[in-house]
Write an enzyme that holds these catalytic residues in place. Structure first.
Site, PDB file in Angstrom:
ATOM      1  N   CYS A  81       0.826  -1.205   0.000  1.00 43.82           N
ATOM      2  CA  CYS A  81       0.000   0.000   0.000  1.00 43.82           C
ATOM      3  C   CYS A  81       0.863   1.259   0.000  1.00 43.82           C
ATOM      4  O   CYS A  81       1.735   1.414   0.858  1.00 43.82           O
ATOM      5  CB  CYS A  81      -0.919   0.014   1.224  1.00 43.82           C
ATOM      6  SG  CYS A  81      -1.914   1.516   1.328  1.00 43.82           S
ATOM      7  N   CYS A  89      -0.989   6.605   6.757  1.00 45.34           N
ATOM      8  CA  CYS A  89      -2.236   6.023   7.262  1.00 45.34           C
ATOM      9  C   CYS A  89      -1.985   5.109   8.458  1.00 45.34           C
ATOM     10  O   CYS A  89      -1.037   4.322   8.452  1.00 45.34           O
ATOM     11  CB  CYS A  89      -2.907   5.238   6.135  1.00 45.34           C
ATOM     12  SG  CYS A  89      -4.362   4.317   6.652  1.00 45.34           S
ATOM     13  N   CYS A 177      -8.314   2.306  -0.737  1.00 47.83           N
ATOM     14  CA  CYS A 177      -7.877   1.530   0.429  1.00 47.83           C
ATOM     15  C   CYS A 177      -7.798   0.069   0.014  1.00 47.83           C
ATOM     16  O   CYS A 177      -8.802  -0.535  -0.377  1.00 47.83           O
ATOM     17  CB  CYS A 177      -8.858   1.699   1.585  1.00 47.83           C
ATOM     18  SG  CYS A 177      -8.488   0.623   3.001  1.00 47.83           S
ATOM     19  N   GLN A 271     -20.005  -8.392  11.863  1.00 42.37           N
ATOM     20  CA  GLN A 271     -18.593  -8.716  11.638  1.00 42.37           C
ATOM     21  C   GLN A 271     -18.109  -8.110  10.316  1.00 42.37           C
ATOM     22  O   GLN A 271     -18.803  -8.183   9.302  1.00 42.37           O
ATOM     23  CB  GLN A 271     -18.397 -10.231  11.628  1.00 42.37           C
ATOM     24  CG  GLN A 271     -18.558 -10.879  13.000  1.00 42.37           C
ATOM     25  CD  GLN A 271     -17.439 -10.546  13.959  1.00 42.37           C
ATOM     26  OE1 GLN A 271     -16.345 -10.173  13.548  1.00 42.37           O
ATOM     27  NE2 GLN A 271     -17.699 -10.671  15.246  1.00 42.37           N
ATOM     28  N   TYR A 300     -24.430  -9.841  24.956  1.00 46.16           N
ATOM     29  CA  TYR A 300     -23.943  -8.851  23.983  1.00 46.16           C
ATOM     30  C   TYR A 300     -24.343  -9.352  22.588  1.00 46.16           C
ATOM     31  O   TYR A 300     -23.513  -9.472  21.690  1.00 46.16           O
ATOM     32  CB  TYR A 300     -22.424  -8.665  24.071  1.00 46.16           C
ATOM     33  CG  TYR A 300     -21.888  -8.588  25.495  1.00 46.16           C
ATOM     34  CD1 TYR A 300     -21.842  -7.371  26.182  1.00 46.16           C
ATOM     35  CD2 TYR A 300     -21.431  -9.729  26.154  1.00 46.16           C
ATOM     36  CE1 TYR A 300     -21.355  -7.310  27.491  1.00 46.16           C
ATOM     37  CE2 TYR A 300     -20.946  -9.665  27.455  1.00 46.16           C
ATOM     38  CZ  TYR A 300     -20.911  -8.457  28.118  1.00 46.16           C
ATOM     39  OH  TYR A 300     -20.437  -8.395  29.402  1.00 46.16           O
ATOM     40  N   GLU A 324     -28.741  -7.374  25.022  1.00 42.45           N
ATOM     41  CA  GLU A 324     -28.010  -6.412  24.200  1.00 42.45           C
ATOM     42  C   GLU A 324     -28.368  -5.003  24.677  1.00 42.45           C
ATOM     43  O   GLU A 324     -29.530  -4.718  24.978  1.00 42.45           O
ATOM     44  CB  GLU A 324     -28.397  -6.594  22.727  1.00 42.45           C
ATOM     45  CG  GLU A 324     -28.021  -5.483  21.786  1.00 42.45           C
ATOM     46  CD  GLU A 324     -26.530  -5.196  21.726  1.00 42.45           C
ATOM     47  OE1 GLU A 324     -26.161  -4.016  21.643  1.00 42.45           O
ATOM     48  OE2 GLU A 324     -25.731  -6.168  21.779  1.00 42.45           O
ATOM     49  N   CYS A 395     -12.400 -10.063  20.591  1.00 39.99           N
ATOM     50  CA  CYS A 395     -11.651  -9.326  19.564  1.00 39.99           C
ATOM     51  C   CYS A 395     -10.413  -8.672  20.164  1.00 39.99           C
ATOM     52  O   CYS A 395      -9.689  -7.976  19.453  1.00 39.99           O
ATOM     53  CB  CYS A 395     -12.540  -8.269  18.914  1.00 39.99           C
ATOM     54  SG  CYS A 395     -13.177  -7.043  20.071  1.00 39.99           S
TER      55      CYS A 395
END
Length: 442
Positions: A81, A89, A177, A271, A300, A324, A395
């Protein structure tokens, strides 16, 4: 008497030997004087000139960029990139590393966090130490998977769309991108001017041809006329309260996973990698092995991805409770799962709602908490419900490790842990841990 201001070291250069990778997309190095540097754009074992980007004489550590590579790692490649590199970036962390090396680095970070925060070796965590590539992402060095189905572009004062520089509000304008999914790229966000906008988020659903743009105006800014290269619905984020409103087209996109269609409204969470939802559902269900008649929790729960998969598998005599906090996500989850009488979705924070339900025992649990993790209070409550298995989708490896330590205190241990590279080129990684009561033994 006032303390003298700290002497900034920004711009100072050090020649250093690069040490191990650390959580956050950088490696650790030390100057000859023993000062700790967190160095981006470097790889373990390299010798580099590192230029300080943040910190001063009194700082515990300094942040720096590798601006010259004196001795390169065999894992280094030329960053594909053109916007990757020092001062550019901040979206990708590992453009300069071979794909296999990226996964090894992520594995080293997971192992370090497990050891430091949970006192677990990979073997004790039930993990083989590997980070698996997502389906379709195993590409040769120098090629970049176009995986990101949701991209939030920042807009500079001239109205040009771009991406933020690392730890900065400064915008790097881009004309493409490389990690953006084809459905995002084809909208042509980067070709347009966006006067008076602060951010432009582009969403390309993978379960349908739905495309969406979410505009956040600057204070007092007026919406531009949106004319993009593909049909698209437009949403606006309100300045006064951050709420999202439909301007044009559908207020939602349709996503698909586990042979079900899910409505995701008003820029809500789904996701980001096109293969992630199916892959995670499969990993969670393989780990939990739901049975007919099970009582299950989905904490969640978002728009109901795991709740739907559980409802399919626990049958008419089973029950699923989802919790949630997001109001719109709850509306979507109830819509998505309306054909299941056995599913109930409650709105509110897990730590507040779960105790109020009066539930004293469950069979299986899925939790997919935000980046901060579930926390000690929620983990203790979950452990008291006696589930035979708990699936924890994480995550952030640090939050996962902290919560695994709380689970250990509460009598649960990991049976298996799997790691997936669902965020190629970045330092992020997704893990699925399956927990069971410690007394069950191996």
């Amino acid at each position: 008497m006032q303390n003298a201001p700290e002497t900034s070291l920004v711009g100072t250069e050090y020649e250093v030997e690069v040490g191990p990778v650390a959580h956050g997309g950088h490696c650790v190095a030390r100057t000859e004087g023993g000062r700790v540097l967190f160095v981006r754009h470097a790889l373990p074992g390299e010798r580099v000139v590192a230029r300080v980007t943040e910190g001063g004489e009194d700082s515990r550590f300094l942040r720096a960029d590798a601006v010259t590579v004196l001795e390169a790692s065999k894992d280094r490649v030329e960053a594909p990139c053109p916007y990757s590199g020092p001062g550019r970036c901040g979206g990708c962390d590992w453009q300069h590393a071979k794909p296999g090396a990226q996964r090894r680095l992520k594995g080293e970070v997971i192992a370090e966090q497990l050891q430091r925060l949970a006192g677990l070796t990979p073997e004790q965590a039930g993990w083989d130490g590997t980070v698996m590539p997502a389906p379709g992402d195993k590409l040769p060095a120098g090629e970049v998977p176009a995986w990101r189905t949701r991209v939030q572009y920042a807009v500079d004062p001239e109205g040009r769309a771009g991406l933020r520089k690392h730890r900065s509000h400064e915008v790097q304008p881009v004309d493409h991108c490389m990690i953006a999914a084809p459905g995002v790229t084809e909208l042509g966000i980067e070709k347009q001017d966006w006067p008076q906008m602060a951010t432009v988020e582009a969403i390309a659903a993978t379960g349908s041809h739905d495309r969406q743009v979410v505009l956040t105006p600057r204070p007092g800014g007026r919406l531009p006329l949106v004319e993009l290269d593909r049909p698209v619905s437009v949403l606006r984020v309100e300045e006064r309260d951050g709420s999202v409103h439909r301007v044009h087209g559908r207020a939602f996109v349709r996503e698909r996973a586990d042979d079900r269609t899910y409505r995701v409204g008003m820029g809500g969470f789904w996701q980001v990698h096109p293969g992630a939802a199916d892959l995670l559902v499969k990993a969670v269900m393989q780990g939990l092995l739901p049975r007919k008649g099970d009582m299950a929790l989905d904490l969640y729960c978002g728009v109901g991805l795991f709740a739907g998969a559980l409802a399919d598998r626990v049958g008419d005599k089973g029950a699923v409770l989802g919790i949630e906090s997001g109001k719109r996500a709850v509306e979507d989850a109830r819509h998505n799962l309306q054909d299941f009488d056995r599913v109930r979705i409650e709105q509110g924070k897990v730590e507040s709602v779960l105790p109020r339900t009066g539930i004293t025992e469950v069979d299986i649990v899925v939790l997919d908490p935000p980046r901060a993790g579930a926390g000690k209070q929620t983990v203790r409550h979950l452990a008291s419900l006696g589930a035979r298995r708990i699936a924890y989708v994480a995550c952030d490896p640090a939050a996962l490790a902290r919560d695994l330590a709380y689970f250990h205190e509460s009598g649960y241990r990991p049976r298996t842990l799997r790691a997936f590279d669902l965020f190629p080129m970045t330092h992020h990684v997704e893990c699925v841990a399956i927990l069971e009561p410690a007394e069950k033994g191996r």
